[in-house]
Scaffold this motif. Structure first.
Motif: not given
Length: 527
Positions: A183-186, A215-216, A263-266, A282-283
């Motif tokens: 989810l942090d990769m376009p 962040w992403y 989740a719970p990946h960034t 938050s994690y």
């Protein structure tokens, strides 16, 4: 096709989306009124550590009541492992029942722009289930590549209005709703069984310096893709699929659902009422949100009247990532790795020992724990066994069925385990003995490989996990015969293309595993 629906920030109600039901299975595959061919819901979390849920860590400080209830109603594995310490390789192994390093991916992971990794002719668990008359669906983080319609010379020159080819559909899924990377990769777009649901209309991203957890990477994003809403959206899709299939399932028309969580990946983006709910960070809040949505999914299975005919598997793709902020969590008394050395990316236990809970009412004993050695490649073999699929020469080459464990045995028959780090380093486990073919972590924790060489550390590490579960005492020099034996075993499993009985088959590439300066002991290599 799966359809996108709106999710509110409260997430207290999940909208329904129903599509056309897949065709009925052949009559000879049906088994009406019996849980001998159960529905299967396979849930894989992303970067969830073995210490992050109470079933596998009694000292866990994060409330996970729904997973605790799942464990109380099923079996918890205390010595379960992903094949790799990072995302893509483990997902390959889960789908194929085959060690990831046998594929063309030597190390690392794919990106959001990457082409498909699993060929259409490689048997997968979804192919097998569909052949057995199951409706098959995939929801969530695919991260195994698919082929964008490119209109330029670079990987990122994509025409999002054109069909996406060679996605989960060629790997056995009737339908899918997925994102291609972490989810942090376009690119941040949803693909619904070959079609992009909304063409990117903006570029978006959050720098790590601006948000420690959320962040992403910057990239194109679709109008219907909202980072904070992704987790509940995907659970909503899964709930809708269960609701849609429940009536047919009651009539003996089973389904296989693979839900791959982001989740719970960034980006770690818990929302109210979970934000700040853990009192840790938050994690931990995000893990609580995962548990909450698991409760919704389990409730949907119960409400559909199919709880007794549904096998639920919950696990993670690798150990916890440092993005969780280990220092702060441990200051608050929580250890995502539950005392094991290392973390995501590493060859040490913290990199690949994962939570695994299985529930199947009436077939899996409730409240049972097992210390049997298990690997996520075993999912293929287990479902093959349960569904009565015909034996095949290819597929599930590195898996052992858990059915004997469900029936009270202490082992599945698995004697060895091969693990793999982000940099392509190997480890071979046999009983309590584990040989790491790396001088350091093989990943991100200290010492990294360059530092290990500079420190003059041995190029291999031998641990006795029964006496030293923290992998602190290297016994390589004290047990050369054990090292030689483990190297021979690994060499045989590599050369044969499988670690289970059967005719040898080929790996997809030439596989090498010896560290520089290390030679195979005598009598290895088939001599």
């Amino acid at each position: 096709m799966l359809r996108l629906h709106t999710v509110t920030l409260a997430f207290l109600a999940l909208a329904l989306s129903a599509g056309p039901a897949p065709a009925s299975p052949p009559q000879d595959a049906a088994s009406s009124g019996s849980n001998s061919r159960p529905n299967v819901v396979l849930v894989m979390a992303d970067d969830l550590g073995i210490g992050d849920v109470s079933p596998t860590n009694p000292a866990c400080k994060i409330p996970t009541p729904h997973l605790a209830k799942l464990a109380a109603e099923g079996m918890t594995f205390l010595d379960a492992h992903s094949t790799s310490a990072v995302c893509t390789p483990t997902r390959y192994a889960l789908m194929t029942g085959r060690y990831n390093w046998r594929s063309r991916l030597e190390k690392g992971v794919l990106g959001g722009w990457s082409d498909h990794l699993i060929p259409a002719d490689r048997p997968t668990v979804a192919h097998m289930m569909r052949a057995q008359g199951y409706a098959t669906a995939m929801v969530g983080k695919w991260h195994l590549g698919w082929d964008w319609a490119r209109n330029g010379e670079t990987q990122k020159d994509v025409d999002f209005t054109k069909p996406v080819l060679n996605g989960p559909d060629i790997n056995g899924f009737d339908r899918y709703f997925a994102h291609n990377g972490s989810l942090d990769m376009p690119p941040y777009v949803w693909v619904d069984t070959g079609g992009v649901t909304a063409v990117p209309d903006r570029v978006e991203g959050v720098a790590r310096k601006d948000d420690r957890y959320g962040w992403y990477r910057k990239g194109p994003i679709g109008s219907d893709f909202h980072i904070d809403e992704v987790l509940p959206l995907l659970f909503g899709k899964a709930v809708s699929y269960v609701e849609e299939r429940a009536e047919a399932a009651q009539g003996g028309d089973p389904f296989f659902l693979y839900l791959a969580l982001p989740a719970p990946h960034t980006p770690i983006v818990p929302v109210p009422p979970f934000k700040d709910a853990s009192g840790l960070n938050s994690y931990a809040d995000f893990v609580m949100q995962v548990d909450h949505h698991m409760g919704e999914l389990l409730a949907a299975i119960e409400a559909g009247g199919i709880e007794g005919e549904t096998l639920v598997v919950f696990t993670s793709d690798n150990g916890c990532s440092p993005e969780a902020n280990f220092e702060l969590l441990r200051e608050n008394g929580h250890d995502p790795c539950a005392g094991f050395r290392g973390h995501k990316a590493d060859i040490y236990e913290g990199g690949h020992r994962v939570p695994l809970v299985v529930r199947w009412p009436g077939r899996v004993p409730a409240g049972k724990t097992t210390r049997a050695l298990a690997c996520l490649t075993d999912v293929y073999a287990t479902l093959h066994d349960i569904t009565g699929a015909a034996p095949a020469a290819v597929g599930g080459e590195d898996g052992h069925s858990w059915v004997p464990l469900f029936e009270g045995e202490e082992t599945s028959g698995r004697k060895t385990l091969v693990s793999h780090s982000v940099s392509g380093h190997f480890a071979i486990r046999e009983g309590p003995w584990k040989l790491c073919l790396a001088g350091g972590s093989g990943g991100w924790s200290a010492p990294k490989e360059k530092a290990a060489k500079e420190q003059g550390l041995p190029p291999m590490q031998l641990f006795h996990l029964g006496d030293d579960p923290g992998e602190r005492r290297n016994l390589v020099a004290e047990h050369p015969e054990r090292v030689a034996s483990l190297l021979r075993t690994l060499d045989e499993e590599v050369r044969r293309g499988r670690s289970t009985p059967g005719e040898p088959i080929s790996n997809d590439r030439e596989v090498t595993f010896l560290p520089a300066g290390v030679k195979m002991p005598a009598n290895a290599g088939g001599d």
